[in-house]
Design a protein around this motif. Structure first.
Motif, PDB file in Angstrom:
ATOM      1  N   VAL A   1      -6.782   2.219  -9.202  1.00  0.00           N
ATOM      2  CA  VAL A   1      -5.810   1.329  -8.578  1.00  0.00           C
ATOM      3  C   VAL A   1      -4.867   0.886  -9.683  1.00  0.00           C
ATOM      4  CG1 VAL A   1      -5.479  -0.927  -7.478  1.00  0.00           C
ATOM      5  CG2 VAL A   1      -7.412   0.519  -6.813  1.00  0.00           C
ATOM      6  N   VAL A   2      -3.564   1.010  -9.440  1.00  0.00           N
ATOM      7  CA  VAL A   2      -2.563   0.601 -10.429  1.00  0.00           C
ATOM      8  C   VAL A   2      -1.595  -0.369  -9.760  1.00  0.00           C
ATOM      9  CG1 VAL A   2      -0.675   1.367 -11.932  1.00  0.00           C
ATOM     10  CG2 VAL A   2      -2.728   2.783 -11.684  1.00  0.00           C
ATOM     11  N   VAL A   3      -1.350  -1.493 -10.430  1.00  0.00           N
ATOM     12  CA  VAL A   3      -0.358  -2.465  -9.973  1.00  0.00           C
ATOM     13  C   VAL A   3       0.553  -2.752 -11.153  1.00  0.00           C
ATOM     14  CG1 VAL A   3       0.050  -4.775  -9.029  1.00  0.00           C
ATOM     15  CG2 VAL A   3      -1.997  -3.500  -8.356  1.00  0.00           C
ATOM     16  N   GLU A   4       1.855  -2.681 -10.915  1.00  0.00           N
ATOM     17  CA  GLU A   4       2.832  -2.995 -11.950  1.00  0.00           C
ATOM     18  C   GLU A   4       3.810  -4.023 -11.403  1.00  0.00           C
ATOM     19  OE1 GLU A   4       4.743   0.669 -13.063  1.00  0.00           O
ATOM     20  OE2 GLU A   4       3.197   1.089 -14.567  1.00  0.00           O
ATOM     21  N   ARG A   5       4.131  -5.003 -12.237  1.00  0.00           N
ATOM     22  CA  ARG A   5       5.129  -5.996 -11.864  1.00  0.00           C
ATOM     23  C   ARG A   5       5.931  -6.362 -13.101  1.00  0.00           C
ATOM     24  NH1 ARG A   5       2.666  -9.267  -7.482  1.00  0.00           N
ATOM     25  NH2 ARG A   5       2.158  -7.661  -5.972  1.00  0.00           N
ATOM     26  N   GLU A   6       7.247  -6.477 -12.923  1.00  0.00           N
ATOM     27  CA  GLU A   6       8.073  -7.026 -13.991  1.00  0.00           C
ATOM     28  C   GLU A   6       8.152  -8.525 -13.734  1.00  0.00           C
ATOM     29  OE1 GLU A   6      12.191  -6.479 -16.477  1.00  0.00           O
ATOM     30  OE2 GLU A   6      11.824  -5.210 -14.743  1.00  0.00           O
ATOM     31  N   LEU A   7       7.691  -9.289 -14.693  1.00  0.00           N
ATOM     32  CA  LEU A   7       7.630 -10.737 -14.562  1.00  0.00           C
ATOM     33  C   LEU A   7       8.644 -11.390 -15.492  1.00  0.00           C
ATOM     34  CD1 LEU A   7       3.726 -10.971 -14.604  1.00  0.00           C
ATOM     35  CD2 LEU A   7       5.224 -11.052 -12.601  1.00  0.00           C
ATOM     36  N   PRO A   8       9.301 -12.460 -15.053  1.00  0.00           N
ATOM     37  CA  PRO A   8      10.339 -13.096 -15.865  1.00  0.00           C
ATOM     38  C   PRO A   8       9.776 -14.062 -16.910  1.00  0.00           C
ATOM     39  CG  PRO A   8      10.184 -14.232 -13.778  1.00  0.00           C
ATOM     40  CD  PRO A   8       9.198 -13.072 -13.724  1.00  0.00           C
TER      41      PRO A   8
ATOM     42  N   ALA B   1      -9.824   1.645 -13.192  1.00  0.00           N
ATOM     43  CA  ALA B   1     -10.236   3.046 -13.109  1.00  0.00           C
ATOM     44  C   ALA B   1     -11.744   3.141 -12.906  1.00  0.00           C
ATOM     45  CB  ALA B   1      -9.843   3.774 -14.398  1.00  0.00           C
ATOM     46  N   GLY B   2     -12.158   4.119 -12.076  1.00  0.00           N
ATOM     47  CA  GLY B   2     -13.577   4.401 -11.943  1.00  0.00           C
ATOM     48  C   GLY B   2     -14.096   4.468 -10.515  1.00  0.00           C
ATOM     49  N   PHE B   3     -13.207   4.484  -9.525  1.00  0.00           N
ATOM     50  CA  PHE B   3     -13.650   4.570  -8.132  1.00  0.00           C
ATOM     51  C   PHE B   3     -14.020   6.007  -7.785  1.00  0.00           C
ATOM     52  CE2 PHE B   3     -10.922   0.893  -8.354  1.00  0.00           C
ATOM     53  CZ  PHE B   3     -11.644  -0.068  -7.672  1.00  0.00           C
ATOM     54  N   ARG B   4     -15.261   6.208  -7.368  1.00  0.00           N
ATOM     55  CA  ARG B   4     -15.717   7.540  -6.982  1.00  0.00           C
ATOM     56  C   ARG B   4     -15.175   7.883  -5.593  1.00  0.00           C
ATOM     57  NH1 ARG B   4     -20.425   4.938  -8.065  1.00  0.00           N
ATOM     58  NH2 ARG B   4     -21.071   5.319  -5.901  1.00  0.00           N
ATOM     59  N   PRO B   5     -15.127   9.172  -5.254  1.00  0.00           N
ATOM     60  CA  PRO B   5     -14.650   9.580  -3.928  1.00  0.00           C
ATOM     61  C   PRO B   5     -15.467   8.988  -2.774  1.00  0.00           C
ATOM     62  CG  PRO B   5     -14.730  11.474  -5.390  1.00  0.00           C
ATOM     63  CD  PRO B   5     -15.378  10.330  -6.127  1.00  0.00           C
ATOM     64  N   ASP B   6     -16.742   8.655  -3.020  1.00  0.00           N
ATOM     65  CA  ASP B   6     -17.579   8.092  -1.958  1.00  0.00           C
ATOM     66  C   ASP B   6     -17.449   6.565  -1.863  1.00  0.00           C
ATOM     67  OD1 ASP B   6     -18.918   7.523  -4.344  1.00  0.00           O
ATOM     68  OD2 ASP B   6     -20.918   7.805  -3.473  1.00  0.00           O
ATOM     69  N   GLN B   7     -16.387   6.016  -2.464  1.00  0.00           N
ATOM     70  CA  GLN B   7     -16.184   4.570  -2.444  1.00  0.00           C
ATOM     71  C   GLN B   7     -14.825   4.177  -1.843  1.00  0.00           C
ATOM     72  OE1 GLN B   7     -16.909   3.966  -6.746  1.00  0.00           O
ATOM     73  NE2 GLN B   7     -18.714   2.813  -6.113  1.00  0.00           N
ATOM     74  N   PRO B   8     -14.474   4.716  -0.673  1.00  0.00           N
ATOM     75  CA  PRO B   8     -13.160   4.387  -0.114  1.00  0.00           C
ATOM     76  C   PRO B   8     -13.007   2.912   0.244  1.00  0.00           C
ATOM     77  CG  PRO B   8     -14.464   5.564   1.515  1.00  0.00           C
ATOM     78  CD  PRO B   8     -15.233   5.611   0.210  1.00  0.00           C
ATOM     79  N   GLN B   9     -14.085   2.258   0.665  1.00  0.00           N
ATOM     80  CA  GLN B   9     -13.969   0.838   1.003  1.00  0.00           C
ATOM     81  C   GLN B   9     -13.768  -0.004  -0.250  1.00  0.00           C
ATOM     82  OE1 GLN B   9     -17.548   0.559   3.456  1.00  0.00           O
ATOM     83  NE2 GLN B   9     -16.224  -0.013   5.189  1.00  0.00           N
TER      84      GLN B   9
ATOM     85  N   PHE C   1     -12.452   1.039  -3.030  1.00  0.00           N
ATOM     86  CA  PHE C   1     -11.103   1.375  -3.506  1.00  0.00           C
ATOM     87  C   PHE C   1     -10.055   0.605  -2.702  1.00  0.00           C
ATOM     88  CE2 PHE C   1      -7.300   4.133  -3.357  1.00  0.00           C
ATOM     89  CZ  PHE C   1      -7.021   4.223  -4.715  1.00  0.00           C
ATOM     90  N   GLY C   2     -10.185   0.621  -1.374  1.00  0.00           N
ATOM     91  CA  GLY C   2      -9.242  -0.103  -0.518  1.00  0.00           C
ATOM     92  C   GLY C   2      -9.294  -1.601  -0.751  1.00  0.00           C
ATOM     93  N   GLY C   3     -10.484  -2.124  -0.949  1.00  0.00           N
ATOM     94  CA  GLY C   3     -10.628  -3.547  -1.242  1.00  0.00           C
ATOM     95  C   GLY C   3      -9.958  -3.930  -2.545  1.00  0.00           C
ATOM     96  N   ALA C   4     -10.080  -3.060  -3.550  1.00  0.00           N
ATOM     97  CA  ALA C   4      -9.446  -3.330  -4.844  1.00  0.00           C
ATOM     98  C   ALA C   4      -7.922  -3.260  -4.727  1.00  0.00           C
ATOM     99  CB  ALA C   4      -9.946  -2.344  -5.901  1.00  0.00           C
ATOM    100  N   LYS C   5      -7.415  -2.292  -3.961  1.00  0.00           N
ATOM    101  CA  LYS C   5      -5.955  -2.197  -3.768  1.00  0.00           C
ATOM    102  C   LYS C   5      -5.414  -3.490  -3.173  1.00  0.00           C
ATOM    103  CE  LYS C   5      -4.075   1.450  -1.948  1.00  0.00           C
ATOM    104  NZ  LYS C   5      -3.815   2.651  -1.132  1.00  0.00           N
ATOM    105  N   HIS C   6      -6.087  -3.989  -2.159  1.00  0.00           N
ATOM    106  CA  HIS C   6      -5.670  -5.246  -1.528  1.00  0.00           C
ATOM    107  C   HIS C   6      -5.903  -6.430  -2.469  1.00  0.00           C
ATOM    108  CE1 HIS C   6      -5.078  -8.366   1.457  1.00  0.00           C
ATOM    109  NE2 HIS C   6      -6.244  -8.870   1.082  1.00  0.00           N
TER     110      HIS C   6
END
Length: 182
Positions: free
Chosen positions: A11-18, A111-119, A121-126
């Motif tokens: 999961v990657v999140v990028e933000r430009e912060l002032p 980094a480190g979400f296995r393919p059998d961890q979609p929930q 992964f989705g939880g981390a994205k949110h």
């Protein structure tokens, strides 16, 4: 090369912060500020320090600091032990701070979400989107700035050379920042 069960996603999140890197760094590394935007913790920015992040949901993450490059990079493990393999997570979170003309580009990668961890992964994205929103709110509250970086719970004290109090605008004396006592 064939694919294996060890392939992982991030999961990657990028933000430009002032804000300057130093201000963001404080929010990423000071436990009382981390608690405001992330979770309760016993963090210290020291490589090898083991700490916990305690979520409001009752979960506890086991972490270890891997990289500390002040105002540039911070990395730590983010592990959640669970009986269900789909939630048993072994991952690494890395924050990278890059100065820009308007402030700082903050990049977070988990980094480190296995393919059998979609929930998971989705939880981390949110979850990381929400954590970043919280972080921006903490930084915005601190935007008043001043010599202390503008964080809640801090006050500015000016002293003259003899230790007496001064007033804002005086050119002599020193400035100190102190955390308010509870």
């Amino acid at each position: 090369m064939t694919s294996t069960a060890t392939e992982t996603r991030s999961v990657v999140v990028e933000r430009e912060l002032p804000h300057p890197p130093g201000k963001i760094w404080r929010a990423l590394t000071q436990p009382h500020l981390m608690e405001e935007w992330l979770m309760k913790n016993d963090f210290r920015p020291v490589v090898g320090h083991r700490f916990n992040l305690r979520g409001d949901w009752g979960g506890v993450l086991d972490c270890e600091v891997l990289v500390v490059e002040p105002n540039k990079a911070l990395s730590y493990t983010w592990n959640f032990a669970h009986d269900d393999a789909a939630f048993n997570l072994t991952s690494v979170v890395t924050f990278t701070l890059t100065p820009t003309g308007k402030g700082t580009l903050l990049r977070m990668e988990q980094a480190g979400f296995r393919p059998d961890q979609p929930q998971a992964f989705g939880g981390a994205k949110h979850g990381w989107q929400k954590f970043f929103e919280n972080l921006e709110q903490v930084l915005a509250r601190a935007a008043g700035g001043g010599v202390h970086g503008g964080f809640p719970g801090w006050r500015v004290e000016l002293t003259n050379g003899s230790g007496g109090s001064g007033r804002f605008g005086q050119s002599s004396g020193s400035r100190r920042c102190r955390r308010r006592s509870a």
